[in-house]
Scaffold this motif. Structure first.
Motif, PDB file in Angstrom:
ATOM      1  N   ALA A 281       0.830  -1.208   0.000  1.00  0.00           N
ATOM      2  CA  ALA A 281       0.000   0.000   0.000  1.00  0.00           C
ATOM      3  C   ALA A 281       0.862   1.254   0.000  1.00  0.00           C
ATOM      4  O   ALA A 281       0.546   2.262  -0.663  1.00  0.00           O
ATOM      5  CB  ALA A 281      -0.918  -0.008   1.216  1.00  0.00           C
ATOM      6  N   GLU A 282       1.983   1.201   0.736  1.00  0.00           N
ATOM      7  CA  GLU A 282       2.898   2.350   0.781  1.00  0.00           C
ATOM      8  C   GLU A 282       3.488   2.632  -0.598  1.00  0.00           C
ATOM      9  O   GLU A 282       3.547   3.788  -1.043  1.00  0.00           O
ATOM     10  CB  GLU A 282       4.002   2.063   1.790  1.00  0.00           C
ATOM     11  N   TRP A 283       3.942   1.583  -1.307  1.00  0.00           N
ATOM     12  CA  TRP A 283       4.500   1.768  -2.653  1.00  0.00           C
ATOM     13  C   TRP A 283       3.451   2.290  -3.626  1.00  0.00           C
ATOM     14  O   TRP A 283       3.752   3.103  -4.501  1.00  0.00           O
ATOM     15  CB  TRP A 283       5.086   0.453  -3.157  1.00  0.00           C
ATOM     16  N   ALA A 284       2.218   1.782  -3.474  1.00  0.00           N
ATOM     17  CA  ALA A 284       1.150   2.225  -4.374  1.00  0.00           C
ATOM     18  C   ALA A 284       0.885   3.713  -4.216  1.00  0.00           C
ATOM     19  O   ALA A 284       0.533   4.400  -5.195  1.00  0.00           O
ATOM     20  CB  ALA A 284      -0.123   1.425  -4.092  1.00  0.00           C
ATOM     21  N   GLU A 285       1.048   4.261  -3.000  1.00  0.00           N
ATOM     22  CA  GLU A 285       0.839   5.692  -2.778  1.00  0.00           C
ATOM     23  C   GLU A 285       1.979   6.525  -3.368  1.00  0.00           C
ATOM     24  O   GLU A 285       1.757   7.645  -3.839  1.00  0.00           O
ATOM     25  CB  GLU A 285       0.737   5.964  -1.268  1.00  0.00           C
ATOM     26  N   ARG A 286       3.219   5.956  -3.329  1.00  0.00           N
ATOM     27  CA  ARG A 286       4.382   6.717  -3.766  1.00  0.00           C
ATOM     28  C   ARG A 286       4.656   6.616  -5.263  1.00  0.00           C
ATOM     29  O   ARG A 286       5.532   7.308  -5.794  1.00  0.00           O
ATOM     30  CB  ARG A 286       5.617   6.230  -2.994  1.00  0.00           C
ATOM     31  N   LEU A 288       3.157   7.657  -7.846  1.00  0.00           N
ATOM     32  CA  LEU A 288       2.868   8.840  -8.666  1.00  0.00           C
ATOM     33  C   LEU A 288       3.902   9.942  -8.466  1.00  0.00           C
ATOM     34  O   LEU A 288       4.078  10.800  -9.335  1.00  0.00           O
ATOM     35  CB  LEU A 288       1.474   9.378  -8.339  1.00  0.00           C
ATOM     36  N   THR A 289       4.603   9.903  -7.337  1.00  0.00           N
ATOM     37  CA  THR A 289       5.568  10.979  -7.058  1.00  0.00           C
ATOM     38  C   THR A 289       7.017  10.554  -7.250  1.00  0.00           C
ATOM     39  O   THR A 289       7.900  11.407  -7.414  1.00  0.00           O
ATOM     40  CB  THR A 289       5.397  11.474  -5.607  1.00  0.00           C
ATOM     41  N   LEU A 293      12.512   3.900 -10.174  1.00  0.00           N
ATOM     42  CA  LEU A 293      12.211   2.708  -9.372  1.00  0.00           C
ATOM     43  C   LEU A 293      13.013   2.709  -8.080  1.00  0.00           C
ATOM     44  O   LEU A 293      12.503   2.343  -7.011  1.00  0.00           O
ATOM     45  CB  LEU A 293      12.526   1.436 -10.172  1.00  0.00           C
ATOM     46  N   ASP A 294      14.276   3.092  -8.175  1.00  0.00           N
ATOM     47  CA  ASP A 294      15.112   3.084  -6.973  1.00  0.00           C
ATOM     48  C   ASP A 294      14.557   4.044  -5.931  1.00  0.00           C
ATOM     49  O   ASP A 294      14.544   3.723  -4.734  1.00  0.00           O
ATOM     50  CB  ASP A 294      16.544   3.470  -7.329  1.00  0.00           C
ATOM     51  N   GLU A 295      14.087   5.207  -6.381  1.00  0.00           N
ATOM     52  CA  GLU A 295      13.525   6.174  -5.433  1.00  0.00           C
ATOM     53  C   GLU A 295      12.274   5.612  -4.790  1.00  0.00           C
ATOM     54  O   GLU A 295      12.023   5.795  -3.594  1.00  0.00           O
ATOM     55  CB  GLU A 295      13.216   7.473  -6.169  1.00  0.00           C
ATOM     56  N   LEU A 296      11.468   4.887  -5.572  1.00  0.00           N
ATOM     57  CA  LEU A 296      10.214   4.333  -5.022  1.00  0.00           C
ATOM     58  C   LEU A 296      10.484   3.257  -3.980  1.00  0.00           C
ATOM     59  O   LEU A 296       9.899   3.240  -2.899  1.00  0.00           O
ATOM     60  CB  LEU A 296       9.359   3.765  -6.166  1.00  0.00           C
TER      61      LEU A 296
END
Length: 299
Positions: A281-286, A288-289, A293-296
């Motif tokens: 869920a945390e990755w799904a929120e991030r 878009l911003t 991939l590494d930042e996500l």
């Protein structure tokens, strides 16, 4: 019972139908011939008198320590009886020519003794000793064993002690608090401590009833098993639902990653498959911003 000696050496016992009194001399503790167990010198349930070797005693009402111990003893022993045996409280027995008395609790075979045509003689006897004299307790034990009672126990209330009569030693031998009483009359050993402690007695009663396959205890166990299975099924369903939701969330996240960043490397895919639902869920929120991939994954 706590019989009180009256000091009389002989008893003038009333005849069964109100005839002249009959004088019985003191009897020796062991004789070649014994009267029938229910051929009484006293009038059961009419008088409080008992006889021990021709000596009249009175079975007096009990004080609290004796009365409470009586309830505990009866409560504990009754569920421990093996099928074919019966317990009795204050059952009077013609023990010898001059002895006709009751013990606080006795255990005998059920039915009629074919050798006598009468009830069976008790095999185990329990006597509660509080105010009763040691002489009475000792002579009762001697006469009972001489008559054929296999085992005689005494509960000494003031000493918080259980003892068994030893004919060889001529005395009551104390039993260790952690000892047990094992006998063919009983479905399982009776802990000595349970004879003196109410909470221990309750635990042992449950265990005895379980050993005997008590229907109510079996029903309780069946309900507990069913409840455990139902809980397991509910937990399994909940786990399955959570697993299904997580799998769906992983599939959606991987599609979003491909749409945003192109083909997802195998190492990142493994991260997605190993992640918890909260992490997904945390990755799904991030998504878009995050710019890469590494930042996500590492931000």
């Amino acid at each position: 019972m706590d019989p009180k000696p009256t000091g009389a050496a002989l008893l003038l016992a009333p005849a069964a139908r109100g005839g002249a009194a009959v004088r019985f001399p003191p009897a020796e503790p062991q004789r070649a011939h014994f009267p029938a167990v229910d051929e009484h010198l006293v009038a059961p349930e009419v008088t409080r008198d008992e006889l021990i070797r021709g000596r009249k005693v009175v079975a007096a009402p009990a004080l609290e320590p004796h009365a409470e111990q009586q309830v505990r003893l009866d409560f504990l022993i009754a569920p421990h009886l093996r099928p074919g045996y019966i317990g009795a409280a204050d059952l009077i027995t013609r023990v010898a020519e001059g002895s006709d008395f009751a013990t606080d609790l006795s255990i005998r075979r059920a039915g009629t003794d074919p050798a006598t045509g009468r009830r069976y003689l008790e095999e185990l006897s329990f006597e509660i000793v509080n105010e009763q004299s040691m002489r009475d307790a000792r002579e009762k034990a001697e006469d009972l064993v001489a008559r054929g009672v296999r085992r005689v126990f005494a509960i000494f209330v003031k000493r918080d002690e259980v003892a068994e009569w030893s004919a060889a030693e001529g005395r009551f031998v104390p039993l260790a608090p952690d000892a047990t009483i094992e006998d063919l009359c009983l479905v399982r050993p009776v802990p000595v401590r349970a004879l003196l402690d109410g909470a221990a007695a309750e635990r042992e009663v449950v265990r005895a009833l379980e050993r005997k396959g008590n229907s109510e205890i079996e029903a309780i166990k069946a309900r507990e098993r069913k409840a455990a299975l139902d809980e397991g099924r509910r937990a399994g369903l909940d786990e399955g639902r959570r697993a299904g939701l997580d799998e769906g969330q992983r599939a959606v996240l991987l599609r979003q990653l491909r749409a945003r960043f192109g083909e997802v490397p195998e190492a990142r895919r493994e991260q997605v498959f190993a992640a918890s639902g909260e992490r997904l869920a945390e990755w799904a929120e991030r998504i878009l911003t995050a710019r890469t991939l590494d930042e996500l994954f590492e931000g």
